[in-house]
Every structure is written in C-alpha cells, then in structure tokens.
Design an enzyme around this catalytic site. Sequence first.
Site, PDB file in Angstrom:
ATOM      1  N   HIS A  69     -24.485  -9.496  -1.317  1.00 39.24           N
ATOM      2  CA  HIS A  69     -25.723 -10.049  -0.717  1.00 39.24           C
ATOM      3  C   HIS A  69     -26.280 -10.621  -1.984  1.00 39.24           C
ATOM      4  CE1 HIS A  69     -25.326  -7.732   3.218  1.00 39.24           C
ATOM      5  NE2 HIS A  69     -24.613  -8.663   3.305  1.00 39.24           N
ATOM      6  N   ARG A 107      -5.872   8.112   7.810  1.00 40.13           N
ATOM      7  CA  ARG A 107      -7.084   8.409   6.936  1.00 40.13           C
ATOM      8  C   ARG A 107      -7.794   7.173   7.072  1.00 40.13           C
ATOM      9  NH1 ARG A 107      -7.001   7.090   0.593  1.00 40.13           N
ATOM     10  NH2 ARG A 107      -9.104   7.872   0.119  1.00 40.13           N
ATOM     11  N   HIS A 152     -15.720   6.743  -0.039  1.00 43.96           N
ATOM     12  CA  HIS A 152     -14.902   5.971  -0.657  1.00 43.96           C
ATOM     13  C   HIS A 152     -15.812   4.626  -1.088  1.00 43.96           C
ATOM     14  CE1 HIS A 152     -10.515   4.103  -0.243  1.00 43.96           C
ATOM     15  NE2 HIS A 152     -11.297   3.070  -0.944  1.00 43.96           N
ATOM     16  N   ASN A 196     -12.846   9.391  -3.080  1.00 47.01           N
ATOM     17  CA  ASN A 196     -11.661   8.525  -3.553  1.00 47.01           C
ATOM     18  C   ASN A 196     -11.672   7.932  -4.710  1.00 47.01           C
ATOM     19  OD1 ASN A 196      -9.303   6.949  -2.460  1.00 47.01           O
ATOM     20  ND2 ASN A 196     -10.785   5.146  -3.300  1.00 47.01           N
ATOM     21  N   GLU A 197     -10.744   8.084  -5.714  1.00 51.50           N
ATOM     22  CA  GLU A 197     -10.621   7.543  -6.985  1.00 51.50           C
ATOM     23  C   GLU A 197     -11.933   7.559  -7.857  1.00 51.50           C
ATOM     24  OE1 GLU A 197      -8.666   3.773  -6.542  1.00 51.50           O
ATOM     25  OE2 GLU A 197      -6.923   4.432  -5.797  1.00 51.50           O
ATOM     26  N   ASN A 337      -3.188   8.574  -5.144  1.00 54.79           N
ATOM     27  CA  ASN A 337      -2.946   7.026  -4.811  1.00 54.79           C
ATOM     28  C   ASN A 337      -2.283   6.520  -6.103  1.00 54.79           C
ATOM     29  OD1 ASN A 337      -4.850   7.577  -2.873  1.00 54.79           O
ATOM     30  ND2 ASN A 337      -6.579   6.222  -3.587  1.00 54.79           N
ATOM     31  N   TYR A 339       0.040   3.231  -7.498  1.00 58.27           N
ATOM     32  CA  TYR A 339       0.406   1.918  -7.319  1.00 58.27           C
ATOM     33  C   TYR A 339       1.430   1.267  -8.431  1.00 58.27           C
ATOM     34  CZ  TYR A 339      -2.877   1.479  -3.541  1.00 58.27           C
ATOM     35  OH  TYR A 339      -3.686   1.489  -2.368  1.00 58.27           O
ATOM     36  N   GLU A 408      -2.449   7.011  -0.829  1.00 59.62           N
ATOM     37  CA  GLU A 408      -2.361   5.741  -0.769  1.00 59.62           C
ATOM     38  C   GLU A 408      -1.175   4.806  -1.659  1.00 59.62           C
ATOM     39  OE1 GLU A 408      -5.736   3.242  -2.110  1.00 59.62           O
ATOM     40  OE2 GLU A 408      -7.130   4.402  -1.122  1.00 59.62           O
TER      41      GLU A 408
HETATM   42  C1  PNW Z   1      -7.369   1.684  -4.399  1.00 64.25           C
HETATM   43  N1  PNW Z   1      -4.966   0.599 -10.495  1.00 64.25           N
HETATM   44  O1  PNW Z   1      -7.890   1.278  -5.581  1.00 64.25           O
HETATM   45  C2  PNW Z   1      -8.333   1.948  -3.601  1.00 64.25           C
HETATM   46  O2  PNW Z   1      -8.629   3.203  -2.976  1.00 64.25           O
HETATM   47  C3  PNW Z   1      -8.460   1.048  -2.268  1.00 64.25           C
HETATM   48  O3  PNW Z   1      -9.759   0.917  -1.625  1.00 64.25           O
HETATM   49  C4  PNW Z   1      -7.848  -0.477  -2.512  1.00 64.25           C
HETATM   50  O4  PNW Z   1      -8.059  -1.275  -1.527  1.00 64.25           O
HETATM   51  C5  PNW Z   1      -6.437  -0.396  -2.788  1.00 64.25           C
HETATM   52  O5  PNW Z   1      -6.314   0.665  -3.894  1.00 64.25           O
HETATM   53  C6  PNW Z   1      -5.578  -1.637  -3.362  1.00 64.25           C
HETATM   54  O6  PNW Z   1      -6.391  -2.105  -4.644  1.00 64.25           O
HETATM   55  C7  PNW Z   1      -7.104   0.789  -6.594  1.00 64.25           C
HETATM   56  O7  PNW Z   1      -5.644  -0.249 -11.112  1.00 64.25           O
HETATM   57  C8  PNW Z   1      -7.476   0.085  -7.620  1.00 64.25           C
HETATM   58  O8  PNW Z   1      -4.124   1.179 -10.638  1.00 64.25           O
HETATM   59  C9  PNW Z   1      -6.828  -0.140  -8.879  1.00 64.25           C
HETATM   60  C10 PNW Z   1      -6.017   0.760  -9.177  1.00 64.25           C
HETATM   61  C11 PNW Z   1      -5.381   1.502  -8.194  1.00 64.25           C
HETATM   62  C12 PNW Z   1      -6.253   1.879  -6.866  1.00 64.25           C
END
Ligand code: PNW
Length: 514
Positions: A69, A107, A152, A196-197, A337, A339, A408
Amino acid sequence: MVPYSVIFTLILLTSYVSVSTSKASDGMRHDVRHFPDGFLFGTATASYQIEGAWNEDGKSENIWDHMTHENPCVIDDCSNGDIADDSYHQYKRDVEMMRELGLHYYRFSLSWSRILPTSFPDKINEAGVAYYNNLINEMLKYNIEPMVTLYHWDLPQKLQELGGWANPHIVDWFGDYARIAFELFGDRVKYWITMNEPREVCYQGYGYTTKAPRLNIHGIAEYMCAKNLLVAHAKAYHIYDEEYRALYGGTIGITLSITWHEPESEDDAQAAEDENQFEWGIYVHPVFSVTGDFPPVMKEKIAAKSAAQGFARSRLPEFTAEEIEYVRGSSDFLGMNYYTAYLVYRNESVYSAHAVPSFYDDMDCVRYQPANWEGGASKWLKKVSWSFYKSLMKIKEDYNNPIVYITENGYSTTGGLDDDDRILYIREYIDAMLDAIEDGANVQAYTAWSLMDNFEWMQGYTERFGLYEVDYQSPERTRTPRKSAFIFKEMVRSHALDWHYEPDTTVMTIDEGH
Ligand code: PNW
C-alpha cells in the site's frame, strides 16, 4: 573469468548428463513407477498469497499489506494481495478442488494479524478464527488432512515496527501466537509447520530488498533474524511438545528452502559446500545436526571477516549453550521446499563481487545459473532435477536421515491451461525423488506448489504456479484445472508416476470417496 567459467560449465554439463540419466541409461527407468505404501500427496498455498479480505472482519495490517500500500510498484505489476484469490470467501471451491485432485492433505498458512489483530494474545478475532474453522471442518468432511503453517511471511506490521525478527522478544510473541493456534485448532490439525523458509524471510527481507520488509541491512540483519527465528521456532515446538502432543498426538516441524550448489570445477568443491552451509546449513545445522549451533564454517568465516572489518564482535550472533540445546532436535520432520540449483565458484579477490559486509561476501563465493539451463517464467527457477536427488541424499547422509516432507515443489508459467512444461518439471523432480527414496532417503510426502495461481510476492500475478488457473478478471476468481491438475490427480489416484499418461482434460470430476 568468463572463458574460465564457460569452459568448466561445458565440462560439467557433459558430466551432468550422466548424473541426470544415470538411473535411466542403465535401462532401469520404469515407465510406471510406484510410490511407497503410505506415501502422501498434497498441495500448498499461503495466507497472504490467496486469502484477500485484507481488512475484513477485524484483520489488522501485516507487512505485505503495509509495503504494497505504501509503495505499490515494488511489485512487478504494482499489484497486491488485497483480494488475491479471495479464498476468504471462496474456500468451499478450494476444498472442492482438493477433492477433485484426491489430495490426502492440504498445506495452508494462518494469518497472524487475522487471528490476533493486536499481534498479542489479549484479543482473539472470532471472525478470523471462524474462517479457519470453516476451512478445516470443510476439509475434514472429505478426509483431507490440514497441514498448517504458522508463519508464511505475513508478520503483523506492529511487530515489524518493534523490530520484527531482529528483536529477540519475538521468541515470546511467536510462542504466544503458536499456543493460541494449537489451542484453537490442535484438536483437528495433526500436521504443524512453524515457519516457512527462514532463508527468504531473513536474507531477502532483512539483508536485501526482495521481500517485505526490505530492510537491506546486509551482513547484519539477516543473521540477527536467523538466530531469533530459530529460537522462536524452537519455542513453538516445545510448547506443542510439552502442552499439546500428549493430548492431540500431532507432529510439528520447520520448512526450509533447500537449493543445491554444485561446484563449477573440481577446485570449487569447498566453495559449493560453503555456499550450501550459508544458504541452508544455517537453518538445518542448528536443528538437525548432532551438535546443534550454526555451521562451523559460518562461525569461523563471519567472525574472521567481522574482526578484520573492525566490528567489535562477530556479526553472526552466538547461541548460548542453553539455546543450542533448546533448538537442537526441535523438529519432528524436515519440511523441504525444493525448486532449483546453482553452480558455484570461489571468489576471494580483494575486489569483492558483493557489497561489504554482506552474506555473499562472507562466504567468498559466487553462484550463477548457466544460460543454457531451461527454466520457467521465474528468472531463478531452472529445471535441474538431478540436484533434487543430490540434496535429498546429502540431507540423509549429513543429518541422520530425518523424516522429510517435501512441503513445496513446483514450476511457473505466464499462464494458459496447456502446461506441458510444468508437467515435465514435476515428473522429472518426482522421478529424482523416487531415486532418492530407493537409495534410502526417508521422504514421506510430496506437496505441489501450488493448488492454484496466487500472488507471487514481488512478481505479483505475472508468474503463475497453479495446478489450477485463476481468472483475476472475474469477481469470484474462477478457478480452472490446467492439464497438470489432471496429471497430478492421476498420480495420486494410481499412486504411481506414469510418464505416458495422457489425460482427457475436458471434464474434471470428483472420484468416489472424495
Ligand atoms: C517459495 N529460491 O519461495 C515460497 O514458499 C512460496 O510462497 C512461493 O510462492 C514459491 O516458493 C514460489 O516462488 C521461494 O530462490 C522463493 O530457491 C525462492 C526460492 C525458493 C522458494
């Protein structure tokens, strides 16, 4: 530097081919691979990313409301989560989608400022509590287990003004909030995730500007945040363990973002290991290692740099002996999580590639992703499935094979229902996960990020992670299954990964028993 990295990248890429297909090339890849008995499937979301109703029914402001905002265009499309997926009103449709997919669990996260508008336990917002009760009860009607994340990323703004995760008092504030959540929902919620993270909370939000509250005090604030957040996590764990576990018999852990760092060359093996320790060892080591505490390499490097830079003490705060014991072992499972991955090389040049002081300067490393790695809509999200296997095996080896829930994993597109890229990503990562399970990793659950498109933090609505597409033009935020939703549904139904399954995407149904 450039030619050097290019050469090594090429050499490594050749060796990666053998890594990535080692199981397949020996003729062992099965077209249909079964999951172990009892293996569970879910999908995930987070409160700020889906709920909307940012100021309805007594909810107070959190740091994402505040930031978006005050300064809308820090978000790529100048958007915010004011309405998002409107799940505050559309939750029955969300549960219907869980039934369509046949999920074992879902989740989601609780919004602290929706439950406790003052941030503290003096006033519980009944309407906010009713929303979560309705959601949980609707899920349980259909045997879908809630897996609840307490935090989160949407800290009450008032607590941020008091310093947020940089203030050690947050250990008590978070403990009070956690106790109320256990008290309100613990009779029905058996899976709890404290945080979370932490990496994204601390490094991105406190060290840099890529998450709220964008403090940008690198080399200092992210370490204060890391310590307080870990003790706060442990506080919530011990409250559950001592006051609720016997009563409710649930399980509680922490979710960490794990990213694999691969040496660019043989000489960079130690650099890649250092980067793994700095990026996620900082959270895994204190909780899951035998000794507890921050990783030794971090303590050494940051103390030495701090002294050389003229600081009076290490910028990495110390845990007391009592805190080490309090945090060590404070998780029933490792929520992971997963990725993507990076290549790493050592950089000890006096001309640092990074700001001084900073987290990246402290580790003396540079990480990058080669230009030819395939990726999704998100700049950072390259498809590197072999790295998932390596990470799972490292966690098995280094931390005594903890129970792992993949909390995740997922892929971004810019939209559209035919998401073959996402399907390929999910299949490859699940294949790698099954390899790790075969080799002894104790992975018991897989969670797809995400059930549906949602507010993707700094990227707003420009990057889509959903198995369901969300139409942000429609008032009810219409949700439509993508092809990947049908693939995921079949995987859950058959309890198997089938590389050749082609779904009929014309009608989504709810199978008997769901
Ligand atoms: C996660 N990385 O964030 C979060 O928990 C979610 O809320 C988000 O929407 C999702 O991944 C997708 O981005 C991450 O750089 C952000 O490896 C960055 C990383 C991993 C997870």
